[in-house]
Scaffold this motif. Structure first.
Motif, mmCIF file in Angstrom:
data_model
loop_
_atom_site.group_PDB
_atom_site.id
_atom_site.type_symbol
_atom_site.label_atom_id
_atom_site.label_comp_id
_atom_site.label_asym_id
_atom_site.label_seq_id
_atom_site.Cartn_x
_atom_site.Cartn_y
_atom_site.Cartn_z
ATOM 1 N N VAL A 1 12.268 0.492 -1.202
ATOM 2 C CA VAL A 1 11.430 0.053 -2.320
ATOM 3 C C VAL A 1 10.356 -0.851 -1.738
ATOM 4 O O VAL A 1 10.635 -1.944 -1.298
ATOM 5 C CB VAL A 1 12.269 -0.662 -3.384
ATOM 6 N N GLY A 2 9.166 -0.388 -1.687
ATOM 7 C CA GLY A 2 8.077 -1.171 -1.108
ATOM 8 C C GLY A 2 7.805 -0.735 0.317
ATOM 9 O O GLY A 2 8.432 0.189 0.799
ATOM 10 N N PHE B 1 12.412 9.127 -4.508
ATOM 11 C CA PHE B 1 12.012 8.694 -5.851
ATOM 12 C C PHE B 1 11.850 9.895 -6.766
ATOM 13 O O PHE B 1 12.279 9.878 -7.924
ATOM 14 C CB PHE B 1 10.710 7.906 -5.784
ATOM 15 N N VAL C 1 8.120 4.589 -8.925
ATOM 16 C CA VAL C 1 6.734 4.820 -8.525
ATOM 17 C C VAL C 1 6.069 5.792 -9.487
ATOM 18 O O VAL C 1 5.372 5.392 -10.396
ATOM 19 C CB VAL C 1 6.627 5.299 -7.082
ATOM 20 N N THR D 1 5.694 11.809 -8.117
ATOM 21 C CA THR D 1 5.196 10.849 -7.122
ATOM 22 C C THR D 1 4.321 11.524 -6.079
ATOM 23 O O THR D 1 3.272 11.012 -5.701
ATOM 24 C CB THR D 1 6.389 10.176 -6.425
ATOM 25 N N THR E 1 7.045 -4.408 -6.833
ATOM 26 C CA THR E 1 7.613 -5.425 -5.960
ATOM 27 C C THR E 1 6.686 -6.629 -5.880
ATOM 28 O O THR E 1 6.877 -7.497 -5.048
ATOM 29 C CB THR E 1 7.864 -4.873 -4.555
ATOM 30 N N GLN F 1 4.686 -0.560 -0.530
ATOM 31 C CA GLN F 1 3.706 -0.077 -1.508
ATOM 32 C C GLN F 1 4.429 0.453 -2.734
ATOM 33 O O GLN F 1 4.443 1.641 -2.986
ATOM 34 C CB GLN F 1 2.822 1.014 -0.898
ATOM 35 N N HIS F 2 5.033 -0.418 -3.452
ATOM 36 C CA HIS F 2 5.738 -0.026 -4.666
ATOM 37 C C HIS F 2 5.116 -0.806 -5.816
ATOM 38 O O HIS F 2 4.791 -1.977 -5.659
ATOM 39 C CB HIS F 2 7.221 -0.351 -4.516
ATOM 40 N N ARG G 1 9.110 -5.552 0.881
ATOM 41 C CA ARG G 1 9.823 -4.300 1.129
ATOM 42 C C ARG G 1 11.310 -4.575 0.991
ATOM 43 O O ARG G 1 11.842 -5.482 1.633
ATOM 44 C CB ARG G 1 9.524 -3.781 2.527
#
Lengths: 406, 359
Positions: free
Chosen positions: A37-38, B145, B227, B232, A44, A40-41, A49
């Motif tokens: 996750v992250g 995701f 996302v 995505t 967040t 670039q989420h 990250r």
């Protein structure tokens, strides 16, 4: 020139090099999966990250990876005179720059021993702008939290109200977010003419909006369902991890440096320190943290009203008032180790200085960032939660990556 | 004779198809305007007067973007996903009667692409195929995701289809027909099903929200957690297809809601209007004008529900996955079964009594 047909060739070893993980295929159980996750989420809150080990949608472990926004604040500070560090302090917690400035400036003033020479009007203006900025920061926190939960409109409503604050602060010093307004020994400028009236108008405008916000977001049934009993942070854990600010107060401890240390003019002001009570869920859940933030917004309004009263009656604007009167020509504290702290919007923001008494720059300037300490608790409170809860927990901790990574 | 009928029918089909697309296109614009209204801002207002050309600008942008396929994706399925979603979304509008009928040259042509006596079943069948587009696309992206989004979509749609189907059963018991046209005809004269099936309507509209993946049930594509969910990895017009399919689904489900519960093309005082029009313009022209008014009423109802979808989307937060499942399996399905029992009792015992009393 022949154009390459493959745009990106997937190489697992590149992945391993660029994304160091705590968990690898060898250490995972069969049903577990690593979900990155992250950085670039969308939720967040910056470039955090999280290495999330999930079993289906249930979270087994969360490992935060930091440093994507590291800008060497502390190293920069070692080569800059004290007054030139202030703009760098602004850039730490960029949604609450006034509060950071206030904390830093107080530390340097105490080292110089001039903290009692500061005119009262300056102190009240400092508290006024800091509380304005606290409102702006809490608006961001609550708004993005609503966004994380899935409600889009409250976010834009709060951004709209925050815009009023930013315009007012822009009026005082010319910048919208990174002010460099509070100087060591004084202020950049006095408040602009008419600021007090505009500020009291804004307070009048904001009070019903806060009630509206509470009804729309905090008391919304789905919101309560999503946040009650989620991410429960017990008080001992919060204390052990060094959590401060709304995160700690949400867990039920009435600990606010504005009251505990009583710095600046806060002892003369009348305000409550709201704490979480576990009204709709468990004590210390995400709902409590957000409720504390909304309640703090109300208290900030109260503080601002009192500041405005003082600024218009007891310490009014005069023609010959110079906010830079006490600003020292040369800032060279004695050789010492000094720690100064203040209540930023997210908790205890502290600065540790080591000076040698011979130079104008600190030998060491360490920032104790509240977001960083609050973030460290995330692994503990999100184990066993669902993936959607993880997002809710990150949002409720209210981190600003600029401050976490510094 | 045959040819004229064919031409008129083709025209009707084309108009319905085009109108569905147009409405889906302008509901993207409408959504952004509604969002702007709710959020105290203006919404799109740059492209053309009042931003009326915004959907065209968006489509142009979509077409000119790079059509990226990830290196590890299953290419055929990756392309098939959005196609399936779009195909199934467009097929449903075939059996929905948008109006009564048009008279021309002694012919009477229904304002409906196909009159199917199992219309409702057809709609449900196609709608449940729609989840394949999401699943295939999400799986083929080779992204965790996307995969989570696809799994969520599959389980959510399957669970909510059950209660949706059960809430329809009550209506079928009342009307005794699977043809949507017949169900609409029976609601003639203010006799709308919503008066008899308020509980069924609430269940149906909740499930319709879930079927269309709209907030508060937009878990498959919830931006803040996954996302973009199943889309995505999609870009360019493939992404456009997914988004567009969502808006078509929204319009179709609004149309189905207004057909099943709000009398379709019936509106209060329509008999009086019909009598006035036929006496004024004659049997053919008057009938056609009356049909057009009915169609307009139908669209007004459907568009109101499209607005309702948007209204809810910009007001409510999102459910969590387990809460969604609890709502579906533990609340809606028992309620739908209860509704069937109540309706059955009503049809069996109450209806004879009431008819006896009335006569």
């Amino acid at each position: 020139m022949s154009s390459p047909t493959i745009q990106y060739e997937y190489r697992p070893e590149h992945f391993a090099n660029s994304e160091p993980n705590k968990y690898t295929a060898a250490t995972l159980r069969r049903e577990e999966m690593v979900l990155n996750v992250g950085p670039q989420h969308p939720s967040t809150h910056g470039v955090l990250r999280l290495e999330v080990v999930t079993d289906g949608e249930v979270i087994v472990d969360v490992v935060p990876h930091l440093g994507y926004l590291h800008r060497c604040f502390e190293k920069h500070a070692e080569s800059l005179p004290f007054n030139q560090i202030i703009p760098y302090v602004d850039r730490m917690d960029y949604v609450a720059a006034m509060n950071s400035e206030h904390a830093y400036v107080m530390g340097v003033e105490r080292m110089l021993g001039i903290e009692n020479d500061i005119p009262k009007r300056v102190e009240y203006i400092r508290v006024l702008v800091a509380e304005l900025n606290r409102l702006a920061s809490h608006f961001i926190a609550i708004g993005t939290y609503a966004l994380d939960i899935g409600a889009y409109s409250p976010f834009l409503w709060l951004i709209r109200d925050r815009e009023h604050i930013l315009r007012m602060l822009e009026w005082t010093c010319g910048a919208r977010m990174l002010y460099n307004y509070i100087w060591i020994g004084g202020l950049f400028y006095d408040l602009p003419v008419g600021f007090e009236e505009r500020c009291s108008e804004f307070i009048k405008y904001l009070k019903p909006k806060l009630t509206e916000l509470q009804q729309l977001v905090i008391e919304n049934k789905i919101f309560v369902q999503r946040t009650a009993h989620v991410g429960v942070l017990p008080l001992p854990t919060a204390i052990n991890y060094g959590c401060t600010g709304p995160v700690l107060r949400g867990s039920g401890l009435r600990y606010d440096l504005r009251r505990v240390d009583g710095y600046s003019v806060y002892p003369e002001l009348d305000f409550e320190v709201p704490i979480g009570k576990g009204e709709v869920g468990t004590l210390g859940d995400c709902w409590d943290r957000n409720w504390v933030r909304v309640a703090e917004c109300r208290e900030s309004l109260k503080i601002m009203e009192q500041c405005l009263e003082q600024l218009t009656q007891n310490y009014p604007r005069t023609r010959d008032f110079n906010p830079q009167a006490v600003v020292p020509k040369k800032i060279r504290p004695k050789a010492m180790d000094f720690y100064a702290r203040a209540e930023s919007t997210k908790g205890e923001l502290g600065f540790f200085f080591r000076t040698d008494g011979r130079s104008d720059v600190p030998v060491r300037c360490k920032a104790r960032a509240c977001s960083f300490h609050n973030l460290s608790v995330i692994g503990d409170i999100s184990r066993g939660a669902l993936l959607a809860d993880l997002i809710a927990i990150i949002g409720s901790i209210d981190i600003v990556m600029g401050e976490v990574d510094r | 004779m045959e040819l004229t009928e064919f031409v008129i029918k083709s025209l009707v089909i084309l108009v319905i198809f085009g109108l569905t697309l147009l409405i889906a296109m302008y509901s993207t614009y409408g959504e952004r305007k509604v969002a702007g209204f709710i959020q105290d801002r203006l919404g799109p207002n740059r492209a053309g007067p009042f931003g009326i050309l915004q959907p065209l600008a968006d489509a142009g942008k979509m077409f000119f973007k790079e059509d990226f396929i990830p290196a590890q994706a299953n290419k055929w399925l990756f392309i098939a996903g959005p196609c399936l979603a779009m195909l199934t979304a467009l097929m449903t509008s075939a059996v929905i009667p948008f109006g009564d009928s048009i008279r021309y040259d002694g012919l009477e042509v229904a304002v409906q692409a196909v009159e199917a006596n199992i219309g409702i079943l057809y709609v449900f069948g196609i709608v449940s195929l729609g989840v394949y587009g999401v699943m295939v696309g999400g799986w083929a992206s080779n992204n965790k995701f996307s995969l989570l989004g696809a799994i969520r979509a599959a389980s959510q749609n399957i669970s909510y289809e059950i209660s949706m189907g059960l809430s329809i059963v009550a209506i079928l018991m009342m009307t005794g027909s699977l043809s949507i046209r017949e169900i609409i005809e029976q609601q003639h004269g203010g006799n709308w099903n919503i008066w008899y099936q308020p509980l069924g309507f609430i269940i149906f509209i909740t499930c319709a929200f879930a079927e269309c993946n709209r907030t508060p049930f937009d878990l498959p594509e919830c931006e803040t957690e996954l996302v973009g969910g199943y889309h995505t990895e999609y870009s360019s017009m493939k992404l456009g297809f997914y988004l567009f399919a969502e808006y078509i689904n929204m319009f179709i489900s609004s149309a189905v809601i207004s057909a099943l519960y709000f009398g379709g093309y019936n509106y209060p005082g329509m008999d009086w209007v019909y009598a006035q029009l036929t006496s004024a313009f004659g049997d053919v022209a008057g009938h056609n004008v009356a049909t057009l008014i009915g169609t307009a009423a139908f669209f007004a109802k459907a568009l109101f529900f499209v607005f309702f979808y948007m209204w809810v989307r910009w007001t409510l937060p999102r459910f969590r996955y387990d809460q969604l499942m609890n709502l579906g399996w533990k609340n809606l399905i028992p309620l739908a079964i209860l509704n069937i029992v109540i309706t059955g009792t009503g049809v069996l015992f109450l209806k004879p009594i009431i008819t006896a009393l009335l006569n």
